[in-house]
Design a protein around this motif. Structure first.
Motif, short mmCIF file in Angstrom:
data_model
loop_
_atom_site.label_atom_id
_atom_site.label_comp_id
_atom_site.label_asym_id
_atom_site.label_seq_id
_atom_site.Cartn_x
_atom_site.Cartn_y
_atom_site.Cartn_z
N LEU A 256 0.86 -1.18 0.00
CA LEU A 256 0.00 0.00 0.00
C LEU A 256 0.90 1.23 0.00
O LEU A 256 1.21 1.81 1.04
CB LEU A 256 -0.92 0.00 1.22
N SER A 257 1.31 1.63 -1.18
CA SER A 257 2.25 2.75 -1.29
C SER A 257 1.62 4.07 -0.86
O SER A 257 2.32 5.01 -0.50
CB SER A 257 2.75 2.86 -2.74
N VAL A 258 0.29 4.15 -0.87
CA VAL A 258 -0.39 5.38 -0.47
C VAL A 258 -0.12 5.71 0.99
O VAL A 258 -0.23 6.87 1.40
CB VAL A 258 -1.91 5.26 -0.74
N LEU A 259 0.26 4.72 1.79
CA LEU A 259 0.51 4.94 3.21
C LEU A 259 1.95 5.37 3.50
O LEU A 259 2.30 5.60 4.66
CB LEU A 259 0.20 3.67 4.01
N LYS A 260 2.76 5.50 2.49
CA LYS A 260 4.13 5.97 2.67
C LYS A 260 4.15 7.46 2.39
O LYS A 260 4.14 7.90 1.24
CB LYS A 260 5.09 5.23 1.73
N THR A 261 4.15 8.26 3.44
CA THR A 261 4.04 9.71 3.29
C THR A 261 5.39 10.43 3.31
O THR A 261 5.46 11.62 3.06
CB THR A 261 3.16 10.29 4.41
N ILE B 144 2.75 5.51 9.85
CA ILE B 144 2.74 6.84 9.27
C ILE B 144 3.26 7.85 10.28
O ILE B 144 2.75 7.95 11.39
CB ILE B 144 1.31 7.23 8.82
N ARG B 145 4.31 8.56 9.91
CA ARG B 145 4.96 9.55 10.78
C ARG B 145 5.41 8.92 12.09
O ARG B 145 5.23 9.50 13.16
CB ARG B 145 4.03 10.73 11.05
N GLY B 146 5.99 7.73 12.00
CA GLY B 146 6.40 7.03 13.21
C GLY B 146 7.86 7.23 13.55
O GLY B 146 8.56 6.28 13.91
N ASP B 147 8.32 8.48 13.47
CA ASP B 147 9.74 8.76 13.69
C ASP B 147 10.22 8.34 15.07
O ASP B 147 11.36 7.88 15.24
CB ASP B 147 10.02 10.26 13.50
N ASP B 148 9.36 8.47 16.08
CA ASP B 148 9.78 8.16 17.45
C ASP B 148 10.24 6.72 17.60
O ASP B 148 11.20 6.43 18.32
CB ASP B 148 8.62 8.41 18.43
N LEU C 31 1.04 -0.04 13.91
CA LEU C 31 -0.42 -0.07 13.81
C LEU C 31 -0.88 -1.18 12.87
O LEU C 31 -0.39 -1.31 11.75
CB LEU C 31 -0.94 1.27 13.29
N PHE C 32 -1.81 -1.99 13.35
CA PHE C 32 -2.39 -3.07 12.55
C PHE C 32 -3.91 -2.91 12.60
O PHE C 32 -4.50 -2.92 13.68
CB PHE C 32 -1.97 -4.43 13.11
N ILE D 129 -5.72 10.68 9.94
CA ILE D 129 -6.34 9.80 10.93
C ILE D 129 -5.42 8.63 11.26
O ILE D 129 -5.21 8.30 12.43
CB ILE D 129 -7.70 9.31 10.43
N LEU D 130 -4.85 8.01 10.24
CA LEU D 130 -3.96 6.87 10.47
C LEU D 130 -2.68 7.30 11.17
O LEU D 130 -2.10 6.53 11.95
CB LEU D 130 -3.65 6.16 9.15
N ALA D 131 -2.21 8.52 10.91
CA ALA D 131 -1.03 9.02 11.61
C ALA D 131 -1.31 9.16 13.10
O ALA D 131 -0.47 8.83 13.94
CB ALA D 131 -0.59 10.37 11.02
N LEU D 132 -2.50 9.65 13.45
CA LEU D 132 -2.86 9.77 14.86
C LEU D 132 -2.97 8.39 15.51
O LEU D 132 -2.50 8.18 16.64
CB LEU D 132 -4.19 10.52 15.00
N MET D 133 -3.57 7.42 14.81
CA MET D 133 -3.68 6.07 15.35
C MET D 133 -2.29 5.43 15.49
O MET D 133 -2.04 4.68 16.44
CB MET D 133 -4.58 5.21 14.46
#
Length: 343
Positions: free
Chosen positions: A124-129, A164-168, A182-183, A330-334
């Protein structure tokens, strides 16, 4: 004010009991509120940045559709050991064999005996931001009846790994591990159990249901109310659970979308971020308005569900995304909530 009994079942089929709808359409007060809220929302983060989503790819529509208007159950996942994007076809075959074997034993109870199941892992390349994000992975279990007049597979189950945006957490990952905190799952519990067991055994990972606290639901109510919507505006609905009653009792509080947005716009004065005090003021305003009309302190209840034009979320770890434009936010927040749980 409307009081109406409401019966339903949760994901496990348990009776939820009676509920109560309290709906008011009067205009909300825009002023500063000093109503005491007790410990309704607990401690909140200091601030959250508003994400600027990149332009979605031209062919992203089909990938985005996987997420829209489906009840998705959230899980946090520890990093996967020895996962490889180059072996997706092999994973598809292996999991397909496992499901077929469980079907023979009668354990895949939601898979009819006359259906042929197929498993597919895909990207799912759309999830690579960003360059640092992992490319999302979609798992689908489909079934097809060879004797059916209507051709085409039926999706029995889907799951998606994303970060998504999981730098931490990406900064802490060591070699041989791939991080998908996230799953998301949509499908029968029996298949979730079978697939989850295989994933844990294959990649030495573990899953945990990602419940959502009242404080994070309050953030979602505020942030999602602030998103711009040109059409299909729905009322902002907040569901509060009343403790200490002989039978489960919920209060459903519905606010016109325009009124909720106007209240939020009068409070949210920062451009690139949302502050804790702004979320507090927004919820204070809604709770004070409710008290003025119904003389009920919502501080004595627990926020368990938020529903807006953009998405809905329940404290039991279930969300439904309704608008494609804000999928990544939304997925970044989750993802953030999932990372907080596993770190």
């Amino acid at each position: 004010m409307e009081g109406a009994p409401n019966q339903g079942t949760d994901f496990g089929g348990k009776t939820m009991g009676h509920g109560m709808n309290l709906i008011n359409t009067a205009h909300l007060s825009r002023g500063r509120i000093s109503l005491k809220r007790g410990n309704l929302f607990g401690q909140t983060p200091t601030k959250r940045r508003l994400l600027q989503s990149p332009h979605t790819q031209v062919n992203a529509g089909a990938q985005i559709d996987f997420f829209l208007c489906k009840q998705l159950t959230l899980y946090s996942s520890t990093p996967l050991y020895k996962f490889s994007y180059d072996r997706l076809q092999e994973y598809s075959r292996q999991l397909g064999f496992v499901i077929a074997a469980e079907k023979q034993k009668g354990l895949a109870v939601h898979v009819e005996s006359n259906l042929t199941c197929k498993v597919k892992f895909s990207l799912l390349s759309v999830l690579k931001t960003s360059e640092r994000d992992q490319t999302g992975v979609l798992i689908q279990v489909t079934a097809e009846n060879a004797g059916a007049k209507v051709a085409g597979p039926k999706v029995l189950w889907m799951g998606c790994f994303c970060c998504i945006r999981g730098d931490d957490i990406l900064e802490t990952i060591v070699e041989d591990f791939t991080c998908f905190p996230l799953f998301l799952v949509n499908g029968a519990e029996s298949l979730t159990a079978i697939i989850g067991t295989w994933l844990q055994q294959t990649f030495d990972c573990s899953f945990s249901l990602l419940t959502i606290s009242p404080l994070n639901l309050a953030w979602m109510a505020a942030m999602w109310t602030g998103y711009k919507m040109e059409h299909h505006k729905r009322a902002v609905e907040l569901t509060f659970s009343v403790p200490g009653t002989p039978h489960p009792l919920d209060i459903l509080y519905a606010i016109h979308a325009e009124d909720a947005k106007a209240l939020w716009d009068s409070i949210h004065t920062t451009q690139q971020e949302v502050l804790q005090e702004q979320v507090d003021l927004f919820m204070d305003g809604l709770c004070y308005h409710f008290y003025r009309h119904f003389k009920i302190y919502l501080s004595a209840t627990r926020l368990v569900k938020v529903s807006t034009s953009v998405a809905s979320a329940h404290s039991d770890g279930k969300i439904k995304i309704l608008h494609s434009a804000y999928l990544l936010e939304i997925l970044a927040l989750m993802t953030e909530l999932a990372i907080t749980k596993i770190l």
